[in-house]
Design an enzyme around this catalytic site. Structure first.
Site, PDB file in Angstrom:
ATOM      1  N   SER A 151       0.858  -1.196   0.000  1.00 50.63           N
ATOM      2  CA  SER A 151       0.000   0.000   0.000  1.00 50.63           C
ATOM      3  C   SER A 151       0.886   1.235   0.000  1.00 50.63           C
ATOM      4  O   SER A 151       2.044   1.161   0.420  1.00 50.63           O
ATOM      5  CB  SER A 151      -0.856   0.000   1.269  1.00 50.63           C
ATOM      6  OG  SER A 151      -1.543   1.226   1.409  1.00 50.63           O
ATOM      7  N   TYR A 205      -1.642   0.400  10.860  1.00 48.93           N
ATOM      8  CA  TYR A 205      -1.693  -0.089   9.468  1.00 48.93           C
ATOM      9  C   TYR A 205      -0.395   0.256   8.746  1.00 48.93           C
ATOM     10  O   TYR A 205       0.150  -0.562   8.003  1.00 48.93           O
ATOM     11  CB  TYR A 205      -2.908   0.516   8.767  1.00 48.93           C
ATOM     12  CG  TYR A 205      -3.142   0.021   7.354  1.00 48.93           C
ATOM     13  CD1 TYR A 205      -3.298  -1.339   7.078  1.00 48.93           C
ATOM     14  CD2 TYR A 205      -3.232   0.908   6.276  1.00 48.93           C
ATOM     15  CE1 TYR A 205      -3.526  -1.787   5.775  1.00 48.93           C
ATOM     16  CE2 TYR A 205      -3.471   0.463   4.979  1.00 48.93           C
ATOM     17  CZ  TYR A 205      -3.609  -0.887   4.735  1.00 48.93           C
ATOM     18  OH  TYR A 205      -3.837  -1.338   3.448  1.00 48.93           O
TER      19      TYR A 205
HETATM   20  P1  NAP Z   1     -11.486  -5.990   1.045  1.00 56.28           P
HETATM   21  O1  NAP Z   1     -12.522  -5.872  -0.006  1.00 56.28           O
HETATM   22  O2  NAP Z   1     -11.880  -5.763   2.471  1.00 56.28           O
HETATM   23  O3  NAP Z   1     -10.770  -7.408   0.891  1.00 56.28           O
HETATM   24  C1  NAP Z   1      -9.986  -7.972   1.899  1.00 56.28           C
HETATM   25  C2  NAP Z   1      -9.890  -9.465   1.640  1.00 56.28           C
HETATM   26  O4  NAP Z   1      -9.025 -10.047   2.636  1.00 56.28           O
HETATM   27  C3  NAP Z   1     -11.238 -10.154   1.748  1.00 56.28           C
HETATM   28  O5  NAP Z   1     -11.365 -11.090   0.704  1.00 56.28           O
HETATM   29  C4  NAP Z   1     -11.162 -10.867   3.102  1.00 56.28           C
HETATM   30  O6  NAP Z   1     -11.924 -12.075   3.040  1.00 56.28           O
HETATM   31  C5  NAP Z   1      -9.666 -11.187   3.167  1.00 56.28           C
HETATM   32  N1  NAP Z   1      -9.215 -11.447   4.534  1.00 56.28           N
HETATM   33  C6  NAP Z   1      -9.241 -10.595   5.584  1.00 56.28           C
HETATM   34  N2  NAP Z   1      -8.779 -11.224   6.681  1.00 56.28           N
HETATM   35  C7  NAP Z   1      -8.469 -12.497   6.298  1.00 56.28           C
HETATM   36  C8  NAP Z   1      -7.954 -13.632   6.967  1.00 56.28           C
HETATM   37  N3  NAP Z   1      -7.672 -13.604   8.290  1.00 56.28           N
HETATM   38  N4  NAP Z   1      -7.742 -14.776   6.278  1.00 56.28           N
HETATM   39  C9  NAP Z   1      -8.031 -14.818   4.951  1.00 56.28           C
HETATM   40  N5  NAP Z   1      -8.526 -13.778   4.259  1.00 56.28           N
HETATM   41  C10 NAP Z   1      -8.737 -12.640   4.934  1.00 56.28           C
HETATM   42  O7  NAP Z   1     -10.315  -4.932   0.784  1.00 56.28           O
HETATM   43  P2  NAP Z   1      -9.286  -4.772  -0.439  1.00 56.28           P
HETATM   44  O8  NAP Z   1      -9.147  -3.316  -0.658  1.00 56.28           O
HETATM   45  O9  NAP Z   1      -9.630  -5.633  -1.576  1.00 56.28           O
HETATM   46  O10 NAP Z   1      -7.947  -5.283   0.272  1.00 56.28           O
HETATM   47  C11 NAP Z   1      -7.080  -6.223  -0.317  1.00 56.28           C
HETATM   48  C12 NAP Z   1      -5.649  -5.850   0.036  1.00 56.28           C
HETATM   49  O11 NAP Z   1      -5.332  -4.591  -0.549  1.00 56.28           O
HETATM   50  C13 NAP Z   1      -5.347  -5.712   1.531  1.00 56.28           C
HETATM   51  O12 NAP Z   1      -4.108  -6.272   1.816  1.00 56.28           O
HETATM   52  C14 NAP Z   1      -5.315  -4.195   1.721  1.00 56.28           C
HETATM   53  O13 NAP Z   1      -4.529  -3.832   2.830  1.00 56.28           O
HETATM   54  C15 NAP Z   1      -4.706  -3.769   0.413  1.00 56.28           C
HETATM   55  N6  NAP Z   1      -4.913  -2.370   0.011  1.00 56.28           N
HETATM   56  C16 NAP Z   1      -6.174  -1.842  -0.114  1.00 56.28           C
HETATM   57  C17 NAP Z   1      -6.318  -0.499  -0.482  1.00 56.28           C
HETATM   58  C18 NAP Z   1      -7.669   0.150  -0.613  1.00 56.28           C
HETATM   59  O14 NAP Z   1      -7.741   1.391  -0.621  1.00 56.28           O
HETATM   60  N7  NAP Z   1      -8.741  -0.590  -0.747  1.00 56.28           N
HETATM   61  C19 NAP Z   1      -5.189   0.281  -0.748  1.00 56.28           C
HETATM   62  C20 NAP Z   1      -3.931  -0.291  -0.634  1.00 56.28           C
HETATM   63  C21 NAP Z   1      -3.801  -1.616  -0.262  1.00 56.28           C
HETATM   64  P3  NAP Z   1     -12.752 -12.717   4.233  1.00 56.28           P
HETATM   65  O15 NAP Z   1     -13.247 -11.599   5.106  1.00 56.28           O
HETATM   66  O16 NAP Z   1     -13.831 -13.463   3.516  1.00 56.28           O
HETATM   67  O17 NAP Z   1     -11.779 -13.628   4.926  1.00 56.28           O
END
Ligand code: NAP
Length: 246
Positions: free
Chosen positions: A132, A145
């Site tokens: 990120s 974070y």
């Molecule tokens: P999201 O829609 O909340 O997706 C997060 C995913 O992680 C979900 O599929 C969730 O699935 C899974 N997860 C969470 N805890 C878990 C666990 N203990 N075991 C297995 N799976 C788990 O958010 P996203 O934006 O797509 O995030 C994906 C990645 O991108 C993350 O690493 C986040 O930090 C990173 N990121 C996001 C942004 C942003 O602005 N959205 C920016 C930079 C980086 P379940 O709840 O079904 O387990």
């Protein structure tokens, strides 16, 4: 005909992980997807004929079970993760910090370690870590974070060094604002607060990030994309965004 390549994606039940799954499926990969919410995971996986498996990256036993019988993995996308809370250090919730570390950092280490032989067998394998801009730039309220995503950046760089000479590519994809369930999770179901994060600007979509992942993993095998940082046009840094009045 060649056997399809295998891609393993953690956290594929929503957002970026789900988009990467669809995008790699379109490239001809066979997918193994993991997450905790099996209903959502199947909704992503079934249309693309993916192998959907329960995975909680914070549990050793779950990771072992998930990785069972994966003999070869050409790509591992360590995507499971996210943020919890936006509290100052003074008001830090220990349980939130612990969970962020367990998921974003320990989970990434666990799954990578378990799949390393399968990645090496793929010759070359490829580990893509979803970092990120929070792993490059601290911001008030972000410390827990920030610390976790700075760790992802450091771990990615160490992977590259330790595996030099072995057939495993390593990439970090570091997005800025992406509209997913991320903010809803961060603000513990407060949808109004989550919506405000994206109001008045055009954020990245999960598909935008998936395209970057897809591009990195489809380069010729002697090319290693070390990192990609992508942000919406309306975002210059973690704290500088341009919003139109709505
Ligand atoms: P999201 O829609 O909340 O997706 C997060 C995913 O992680 C979900 O599929 C969730 O699935 C899974 N997860 C969470 N805890 C878990 C666990 N203990 N075991 C297995 N799976 C788990 O958010 P996203 O934006 O797509 O995030 C994906 C990645 O991108 C993350 O690493 C986040 O930090 C990173 N990121 C996001 C942004 C942003 O602005 N959205 C920016 C930079 C980086 P379940 O709840 O079904 O387990």
């Amino acid at each position: 005909m060649n056997e399809p390549k295998v891609a393993v994606i953690t956290g594929a039940s929503s957002g970026i992980g789900a988009a990467v799954a669809r995008s790699l499926a379109a490239e001809g990969f066979r997918l193994i997807l993991g997450a905790r919410r099996m209903d959502k995971l199947r909704a992503v996986g079934e249309p693309i004929d993916a192998d959907c498996r329960f995975l909680d990256v914070t549990s050793d036993a779950s990771v072992v079970e998930f990785c069972k019988s994966i003999g070869t993995a050409h790509v591992l996308v360590n995507n499971a993760g996210g943020a919890l809370g936006l509290d100052s250090i003074e008001d830090a919730q220990e349980v939130d910090w612990q969970r962020m570390y367990d998921t974003n950092v320990m989970g990434l280490m666990r799954v990578t370690k378990a799949l390393l032989p399968a990645l090496e067998t793929a010759n070359p394998g490829h580990v893509v870590n979803i970092g990120s801009i929070a792993g490059r730039e601290p911001y008030p309220g972000g410390a827990g974070y920030n610390a976790a995503k700075f760790a992802v950046k450091a771990i990615t760089q160490v992977m590259r060094m330790e595996w030099l000479g072995r057939p495993i590519r390593v990439t970090e994809i570091a997005p800025g604002l992406v509209e997913t369930e991320f903010s809803l999770v961060r603000f513990k179901g407060d949808s109004e607060r989550a919506d405000r994060v994206y109001s008045g600007l055009e954020p990245l979509t999960a598909d935008d990030v998936a395209e970057a992942v897809c591009w990195a993993v489809t380069r010729p095998s002697h090319v290693n994309i070390d990192e990609i940082v992508l942000k919406p046009l309306a975002q210059a840094s973690a704290t500088m965004v341009s919003r139109k009045q709505v």
